[in-house]
Structures are given as structure tokens and as C-alpha cells.
Scaffold this motif. Structure first.
Motif, PDB file in Angstrom:
ATOM      1  N   LYS A 101       0.826  -1.205   0.000  1.00 50.33           N
ATOM      2  CA  LYS A 101       0.000   0.000   0.000  1.00 50.33           C
ATOM      3  C   LYS A 101       0.867   1.265   0.000  1.00 50.33           C
ATOM      4  N   MET A 129      -4.598  -1.081  -5.401  1.00 52.85           N
ATOM      5  CA  MET A 129      -4.759  -0.531  -4.059  1.00 52.85           C
ATOM      6  C   MET A 129      -5.839  -1.286  -3.295  1.00 52.85           C
ATOM      7  N   VAL A 175      -5.365  -3.276   0.421  1.00 59.76           N
ATOM      8  CA  VAL A 175      -6.039  -2.855   1.665  1.00 59.76           C
ATOM      9  C   VAL A 175      -7.229  -3.732   2.040  1.00 59.76           C
TER      10      VAL A 175
END
Length: 264
Positions: A51, A87, A91
Motif C-alpha cells: 500500500k 490498491m 487494503v
């Protein structure tokens, strides 16, 4: 002695462009490295580090787009979409590890396709994609419904990984033809299993996939590499010519000396 100096100069002359090139990296190439590092972090389950790298990529991307070659709107959209998916993979609290890898791989391949003008990385997946497709095709011919669905789903998953990067390198009409064939086979799977006309679509798709990979040009040498090759060839020719001339001159002088001695 003069020959040694000449060869030493030639070696130094050749090493200069190699050294400069090794130390120079464009902003897009740095982004390419960041995308690769993010993928490696995900492979090792280091999602938080991935990340951070993706955040860093986003910041750097904003600063380099104005300094590199002008990106098209489609290229910017493809990069942005694949970055968002990457992304999400980094996450997400419950996404499967393999799916995370696929999304980061998709992002990695997109940036490579932007960064390089020859032999993009997505073409390296040819063997995996063709194997999955051929297994699905064989299952369809044999009427094996379970294996056809399983292998065709694997093919679709792999094809989806390279699809965004393909759109950067492959003419739009070729993409549209592939899309149409794949969509037909996916929507009419039962017909493909039972109808000869449906199986003909598998043959057509097989040929289109082969054309897809074969039409991507082989890796062309970097201009600086061509410069080195040409320079090397020129210097070798010049060196051999010089050595040959020295040898010829020496033999000619010896013949002159021999002639004088015998005349005397």
C-alpha cells in the motif's frame, strides 16, 4: 605501442555510452520499478508495504506525467483503473491472496507496457493462457462439460490479467475481434459443447490468440545498443584494417631491404 594505445582508446570510447545508460533511468522506468516492488510485497503477504508503495507511485505519477512522453487519455485511464484495483487488493481485509496477486500483476503489466516499446511483459503469459485455452478446447471436443467450464474459466481469469496492458499495445480492431469471440463462447457455452458451429468459434479464437502473440514484434534493440554495435563493428574493422596495413607495410619494407641487399 601505437596499436595498444589505439585499442585502449577504442575500449574507453565504447564503455562511455554503456556507463551513461546504466546510470540514467527515466521517471517512467522508476514507476515501473515501483510497480514491480509493490507486486513483490504482495507475493510475500506484506500488504501494508505494498500500500505504501502504491501511495508513493500515485504521488510520483502526478509529477512525471508532464515530463515523459504525452500519455493518451486511454493510457491514463488504464493506469488509474489498474492502480485503483491494485490498491484495493493491498487494503482489502478479506480478498484471497491469489486474487491480490492477479490484481497487482495486472497493474505491473500495465506500467511495463507504458514504460517499454518492445516485447512487453504481458506476452510472457502466452504459454499459460494458451495451455488453459487448449485444455478447454479439448474438453469441448470430447464433450467434457466440467473440464471445459473449469479450464475456460481459468483462461478468462488469465486473459483478464493481461487485458488492460494488451489495450496499450494491440490495435483496437484486434481487441474488438477477440472480445466478440470470447463473449460469444462465454455466453453460449452449452452450444459450444454440442454444436460443430460453436466449436468452430473455438478454432477461430485459437487462431486469433496465436496472431495476438505472434504479431507483437520481437524485442528491438535499444537505440543506444545499436549505437554500440555499430561503433564496435566500425572500430573492429578500423583496427583490423590498421593491423593489416601495418603488416603489409612491414612486408613491403622487408622486400625493399632484401632487394637492396641483393643488388648490392
Amino acid at each position: 605501442m601505437k596499436l595498444r594505445r589505439f585499442l585502449l582508446f577504442a575500449m574507453i570510447f565504447l564503455l562511455i555510452p554503456i556507463s551513461v545508460n546504466a546510470q540514467t533511468q527515466s521517471p517512467i522506468e522508476r514507476l515501473d520499478d515501483i510497480s514491480d516492488e509493490a507486486l513483490q510485497m504482495v507475493k510475500f503477504h506484506r500488504y501494508e508495504d505494498a500500500k505504501k508503495l502504491l501511495d508513493y507511485f500515485s504521488n510520483q505519477f502526478k509529477t512525471v506525467t508532464g515530463t515523459e512522453r504525452k500519455l493518451t487519455l486511454d493510457e491514463v485511464r488504464i493506469i488509474t483503473t489498474s492502480h485503483d484495483e491494485a490498491m484495493e487488493a493491498a487494503v482489502s481485509p478479506d480478498m484471497k491472496h491469489e486474487e491480490r496477486i492477479n490484481k497487482l500483476t495486472k497493474f505491473r503489466l500495465v506500467i511495463d507496457a507504458i514504460a517499454t516499446s518492445h516485447q512487453p511483459l504481458w506476452t510472457e503469459m502466452e504459454d499459460q493462457i494458451m495451455m488453459a485455452f487448449h485444455q478447454a478446447k479439448e474438453a469441448a471436443v470430447n464433450g467434457d462439460s466440467a473440464h471445459f467450464h473449469s479450464n475456460f474459466n481459468t483462461f478468462l481469469s488469465l486473459y483478464n490479467v493481461i487485458y488492460p496492458s494488451m489495450k496499450i499495445d494491440v490495435p483496437v480492431e484486434n481487441i474488438q475481434r477477440l472480445d466478440a469471440r470470447i463473449k460469444f463462447i462465454d455466453e453460449y457455452r452449452s452450444q459450444v459443447l454440442t454444436d460443430l458451429g460453436g466449436q468452430q468459434e473455438l478454432d477461430n479464437l485459437d487462431q486469433d490468440l496465436k496472431n495476438l502473440f505472434s504479431n507483437i514484434e520481437d524485442d528491438e534493440a535499444d537505440p543506444s545498443l545499436w549505437w554500440v554495435i555499430i561503433s564496435t563493428g566500425s572500430i573492429i574493422i578500423a583496427t583490423l584494417s590498421y593491423v593489416g596495413w601495418r603488416k603489409y607495410k612491414g612486408e613491403k619494407d622487408m622486400r625493399k631491404d632484401w632487394s637492396r641487399e641483393h643488388k648490392d
